[in-house]
Design an enzyme around this catalytic site. Structure first.
Site, PDB file in Angstrom:
ATOM      1  CE  LYS A  11       5.108  -9.709 -30.872  1.00  0.00           C
ATOM      2  NZ  LYS A  11       5.124  -7.880 -30.021  1.00  0.00           N
ATOM      3  CG  ASN A 114       3.005  -5.136 -28.443  1.00  0.00           C
ATOM      4  OD1 ASN A 114       3.770  -6.390 -28.766  1.00  0.00           O
ATOM      5  ND2 ASN A 114       3.765  -4.519 -29.566  1.00  0.00           N
ATOM      6  CG  HIS A 117       5.420  -9.492 -35.341  1.00  0.00           C
ATOM      7  ND1 HIS A 117       7.065  -8.762 -34.979  1.00  0.00           N
ATOM      8  CD2 HIS A 117       5.878 -10.244 -36.522  1.00  0.00           C
ATOM      9  CE1 HIS A 117       7.329  -8.830 -36.373  1.00  0.00           C
ATOM     10  NE2 HIS A 117       6.980  -9.777 -37.348  1.00  0.00           N
TER      11      HIS A 117
HETATM   12  P1  IDP Z   1       6.849  -3.640 -33.606  1.00  0.00           P
HETATM   13  O1  IDP Z   1       6.612  -4.255 -32.911  1.00  0.00           O
HETATM   14  O2  IDP Z   1       5.992  -2.451 -33.842  1.00  0.00           O
HETATM   15  O3  IDP Z   1       7.275  -3.195 -35.332  1.00  0.00           O
HETATM   16  P2  IDP Z   1       9.070  -2.748 -32.195  1.00  0.00           P
HETATM   17  O4  IDP Z   1      10.158  -1.603 -32.188  1.00  0.00           O
HETATM   18  O5  IDP Z   1       9.911  -4.021 -33.821  1.00  0.00           O
HETATM   19  O6  IDP Z   1       8.247  -2.651 -32.924  1.00  0.00           O
HETATM   20  O7  IDP Z   1       9.770  -4.065 -30.995  1.00  0.00           O
HETATM   21  C1  IDP Z   1       9.206  -5.444 -30.970  1.00  0.00           C
HETATM   22  C2  IDP Z   1       8.504  -5.712 -30.016  1.00  0.00           C
HETATM   23  O8  IDP Z   1       9.545  -4.935 -28.549  1.00  0.00           O
HETATM   24  C3  IDP Z   1       7.113  -4.548 -30.070  1.00  0.00           C
HETATM   25  O9  IDP Z   1       6.663  -5.414 -30.946  1.00  0.00           O
HETATM   26  C4  IDP Z   1       6.861  -5.251 -28.440  1.00  0.00           C
HETATM   27  O10 IDP Z   1       6.523  -5.816 -27.837  1.00  0.00           O
HETATM   28  C5  IDP Z   1       8.506  -4.820 -27.289  1.00  0.00           C
HETATM   29  N1  IDP Z   1       8.963  -3.178 -27.416  1.00  0.00           N
HETATM   30  C6  IDP Z   1       9.511  -2.164 -28.475  1.00  0.00           C
HETATM   31  N2  IDP Z   1       9.476  -1.368 -28.201  1.00  0.00           N
HETATM   32  C7  IDP Z   1      10.167  -1.771 -26.343  1.00  0.00           C
HETATM   33  C8  IDP Z   1       9.875  -0.871 -24.796  1.00  0.00           C
HETATM   34  O11 IDP Z   1      10.058  -0.015 -25.035  1.00  0.00           O
HETATM   35  N3  IDP Z   1       9.225  -1.414 -23.907  1.00  0.00           N
HETATM   36  C9  IDP Z   1       9.367  -2.415 -23.776  1.00  0.00           C
HETATM   37  N4  IDP Z   1       8.938  -4.133 -24.427  1.00  0.00           N
HETATM   38  C10 IDP Z   1       9.505  -3.152 -26.010  1.00  0.00           C
END
Ligand code: IDP
Length: 143
Positions: A11, A114, A117
């Site tokens: 990312k 984070n 992905h």
């Molecule tokens: P994942 O990437 O671990 O599969 P997902 O729930 O699919 O997690 O969420 C996609 C992306 O959205 C996350 O990797 C993160 O960058 C962002 N994200 C998810 N939840 C939050 C939140 O509560 N606050 C801010 N960003 C979030």
């Protein structure tokens, strides 16, 4: 033995901090092969479409803004149980909850920023790979 393919993104937060090589090293050291890779600067439409399942959630607009804030690299990873193994290598979405030694524990800055992905299921992997790669851009090792 199930040889799978999964889809991975380094990312914008990680690309900005010159962590592409460190993340690729961890992927390869874990025994996964990078069988396709390219660098892109996602458009708003590409990011919205990729994360369509999250549309309407409070973090969606911020996520799209983040994912279009700078270049990313996209990869197809191949290996035994690649989907689960790469999810384990990444660690939990929230880096504060990610296990020691995972990519997110070591590199992520926050829940949003984070660093990586990875597809969460075979159906997602298939959709996400096809979203970014044509079949002839994937180069499995020949034995
Ligand atoms: P994942 O990437 O671990 O599969 P997902 O729930 O699919 O997690 O969420 C996609 C992306 O959205 C996350 O990797 C993160 O960058 C962002 N994200 C998810 N939840 C939050 C939140 O509560 N606050 C801010 N960003 C979030």
């Amino acid at each position: 033995m199930t040889i799978e393919r999964t889809f991975s993104i380094v990312k914008p937060d990680a690309v900005k901090r010159n962590l592409i090589g460190a993340i690729y090293q961890r992927i390869e050291a874990a025994g996964l092969q990078i069988v396709a890779a390219k660098m892109l600067h996602l458009t708003k439409e590409q990011a919205q479409g990729f994360y369509a399942e999250h549309e309407g959630k409070p973090f969606y607009d911020g996520l799209v803004e983040f994912m279009t804030s700078g270049p990313v690299t996209v990869q197809v990873l191949e290996g035994e149980n690649a989907i689960t193994r790469y999810r384990e290598l990444m660690g939990k979405t929230n880096p504060e909850e990610a296990a020691c030694g995972t990519l997110r524990a070591d590199f992520a800055e926050s829940m949003r920023f984070n660093s990586v992905h990875g597809s969460d299921s075979p159906a997602s992997a298939e959709r996400e790979i096809a979203y970014f790669f044509a079949g002839d851009e994937i180069c499995p090792r020949t034995l």
